[in-house]
Enzyme design. Sequence first.
Site, mmCIF file in Angstrom:
data_model
loop_
_atom_site.group_PDB
_atom_site.id
_atom_site.type_symbol
_atom_site.label_atom_id
_atom_site.label_comp_id
_atom_site.label_asym_id
_atom_site.label_seq_id
_atom_site.Cartn_x
_atom_site.Cartn_y
_atom_site.Cartn_z
ATOM 1 C CB SER A 250 -38.543 -28.742 10.412
ATOM 2 O OG SER A 250 -38.418 -30.077 9.948
ATOM 3 C CE LYS B 137 -41.862 -31.867 10.840
ATOM 4 N NZ LYS B 137 -41.184 -30.604 10.580
#
Length: 197
Positions: free
Chosen positions: A46, A89
């Site tokens: 990701s 993230k």
Amino acid sequence: MIGTGEVTVLKRAHLARDILEVIALALILFLATRLAIQNYRVENVSMQPTLVDGENVIVNKLAYLFHPPERGDVIVFHWPLDTRQDFIKRIIGIPGDVIRTDSTHVWVNGVLLNEPYIKAPYNTIANIWRLGKDQYFVMGDNRPDSDDSRNWGVVPRNYIVGKAIAVYWPMNRWQVINTYPAVFAHIPDVSPQTTSK
């Protein structure tokens, strides 16, 4: 006058005390280091191209002791849907921000982001999020393959573990993690709201 046997006993006592002091100091240093930094292994795609599956990163757990998290920071946090899992993230929005997306773009407080760190521009739907106090909006750099705030919402401030500062393994991938301050430099700050969408 001290006999030879007494000198040997004194030397052993000093040696034992020295060993205990070294062990105690090593333990204190170990605990202090574990409180300040922690290593994490990246186990998904990701955050590509910034972070690759299998890399190990150093996370500064004291990074936000004296200032709040900032846009562009790559953070490790407890996933709001299951706090036993930790995610990594990039922060896109901070408290008070309004985030807007269409199929390929992201705006923060009306400013279109030019994002050199992403793998490909992609959003599943157009949406708007208004961030309240202590709420952060995070996205993976691999937008087509990232489970992030676009799907499950904001990250509360107290769920943030720390700031990822460097990749240290494998050695040929060693790097300081870029936060791209220029991308976010022209975004106006907005006072935080108490609720979010």
